[in-house]
Design an enzyme around this catalytic site. Structure first.
Site, PDB file in Angstrom:
ATOM      1  N   LYS A 270      33.993  40.069  50.632  1.00 31.24           N
ATOM      2  CA  LYS A 270      33.383  39.303  49.550  1.00 31.24           C
ATOM      3  C   LYS A 270      33.810  37.844  49.519  1.00 31.24           C
ATOM      4  O   LYS A 270      34.976  37.518  49.702  1.00 31.24           O
ATOM      5  CB  LYS A 270      33.731  39.936  48.194  1.00 31.24           C
TER       6      LYS A 270
ATOM      7  N   GLY B 286      47.664  39.275  47.096  1.00 29.26           N
ATOM      8  CA  GLY B 286      47.119  38.312  46.140  1.00 29.26           C
ATOM      9  C   GLY B 286      48.017  37.109  45.947  1.00 29.26           C
ATOM     10  O   GLY B 286      47.538  35.985  45.746  1.00 29.26           O
TER      11      GLY B 286
ATOM     12  N   GLY C  59      46.765  42.587  53.766  1.00 30.58           N
ATOM     13  CA  GLY C  59      46.949  43.916  54.341  1.00 30.58           C
ATOM     14  C   GLY C  59      46.034  44.251  55.495  1.00 30.58           C
ATOM     15  O   GLY C  59      46.466  44.824  56.497  1.00 30.58           O
TER      16      GLY C  59
ATOM     17  N   ARG D 145      57.369  48.416  53.610  1.00 31.21           N
ATOM     18  CA  ARG D 145      57.963  47.633  52.537  1.00 31.21           C
ATOM     19  C   ARG D 145      59.386  48.086  52.214  1.00 31.21           C
ATOM     20  O   ARG D 145      60.243  47.261  51.873  1.00 31.21           O
ATOM     21  CB  ARG D 145      57.081  47.698  51.285  1.00 31.21           C
TER      22      ARG D 145
END
Length: 397
Positions: free
Chosen positions: A199, A375, A352, A38
């Site tokens: 999930k 997100g 990621g 990053r």
């Protein structure tokens, strides 16, 4: 479709203080940065603004200090790494707001870089407190947001300051918007989504949205297990998320209405534990023995997925298809990564774990776009408005 945002290239920055919101939320290992991806990504943006005579006030969060000063989450290591990458001294401010910081900002000369201390050391940052946003805005004269990964957060540094100063999007932000817009607004077809991870509940929105957009959904990992369990499959000790019957039914209904195929693994690599040296077998994916767990898609599933991907022209990939960090259970994920790298499709790798898998396969540089938004990327794919984007003026404004 997301409107094209005003570009930072259109801003007059020479002799002006530029508040640059970046994403330097890097993983740390003790006193060092474990992965500087990053930081390296933001360096060209800062170099460009410096070359154009900007006086840079750079801001980022790091970790989750919850509004309290945490020395272990200081941006000191980021300042050191940026100094190396930019070939200049990147000074670290003692705080992100306050008279001392304002004085440091006013003393900046053209091309100087001041990195603010961790934004989240103040509760007003995550609360988007107006007075805190005003304190940040006093540090600069124009605003650039190049942190797509925080665009889904209505924080003082992503929304509040953008409302107070002439604002624009940086090149990383533009690249994310353009790539995700290309993949979702009018994609070349067949359009395929590959979704994995643990999930269903983490991806309810994106599952429902993509089921109405794509031609095929290829599922793996715990996500696939949950779908199969709700169809009556025997999953043994596999990771299955409880209480998701209604969600699974809703996604299936949306897919059926739009003509989207949902592909689940035909077979699975199973074992009694996640053990790099343990015994593994391949069984039908919905017939996992009681003492076993599914830890990767099997060879038949891999071949079926690769056949679909070979015909695709647009692909969104989010999440691994197995426990790819452990070699015996990495083959399905790595095979898909290689298949995507050699396909004719425009491939967006989102999240990621998928990025790490593409890098582990050695093919990250052969993908169409590597989205680091996390997100924010998922919420964009869901079609949700992102506050950090909404706060930036459109190109025509």
């Amino acid at each position: 479709m997301c409107a094209v945002k005003r570009s930072s290239r259109t801003l007059q920055v020479r002799g002006r203080r530029v508040f640059v919101r970046v994403d330097a939320n890097v993983p740390l290992h003790g006193e060092r940065i474990r992965d500087d991806t990053r930081v390296r990504a933001i360096a060209p943006t800062l170099a460009d603004l410096r070359a154009r005579g900007g006086r840079l006030v750079v801001a980022s969060h790091l970790g989750r200090p919850k509004g309290q000063v945490d020395p272990t989450l200081s941006l000191a290591r980021v300042a050191e790494r940026l100094s190396e990458l930019l070939g200049c001294v990147v000074a670290l401010a003692p705080d992100s707001v306050g008279p001392a910081v304002e004085a440091r900002a006013r003393r900046l000369a053209d091309g100087d870089v001041l990195l603010l201390e961790n934004l989240r050391f103040h509760p007003g940052e995550e609360q988007n407190d107006p007075s805190h946003a005003a304190a940040l805005a006093r540090l600069a004269e124009v605003y650039v947001n190049d942190a797509f990964g925080t665009a889904h957060r209505a924080h003082a540094s992503t929304v509040g300051v953008a409302r107070l100063l002439p604002a624009a999007a940086g090149p990383l932000m533009h690249a994310e918007i353009q790539a995700l817009d290309r993949a979702t607004r009018d994609p070349d077809r067949p359009f395929v989504a590959v979704l994995g991870g643990a999930k269903v509940s983490d991806k309810i929105g994106v599952l429902r949205r993509l089921a109405t957009q794509v031609d095929a959904l290829l599922l793996g990992g715990g996500l696939a297990n949950t779908f199969m369990a709700n169809a009556g499959g025997a999953l043994g000790r596999s990771l299955v998320e409880p209480g998701q019957a209604e969600t699974v039914a809703a996604v299936r209904a949306a897919a059926a209405a739009s003509g989207c195929r949902i592909l689940l693994p035909k077979d699975a690599v199973v074992a009694t534990a996640i053990d790099p040296n343990g015994a593994t077998t391949v069984v039908p994916a919905d017939q996992v023995p009681d003492d076993q767990m599914a830890l990767d898609i099997g060879p038949a599933a891999t071949m079926a997925y690769l056949e679909v991907l070979a015909e695709a022209r647009t692909v969104v990939w989010n999440g691994p298809l197995g426990v790819y960090e452990c070699k015996p259970f990495a083959q399905g994920t790595l095979a898909v990564a290689h298949g995507l790298a050699t396909s004719a499709a425009f491939v967006v790798v989102a999240g990621g774990d998928a990025l790490a898998a593409a890098q582990a396969a050695g093919v990250a540089d052969r993908m169409g776009h590597l989205s680091t938004g996390g997100g924010a990327t998922l919420e964009f794919l869901e079609g949700r408005d992102l506050p950090g984007l909404a706060a930036l003026p459109d190109a025509r404004a």
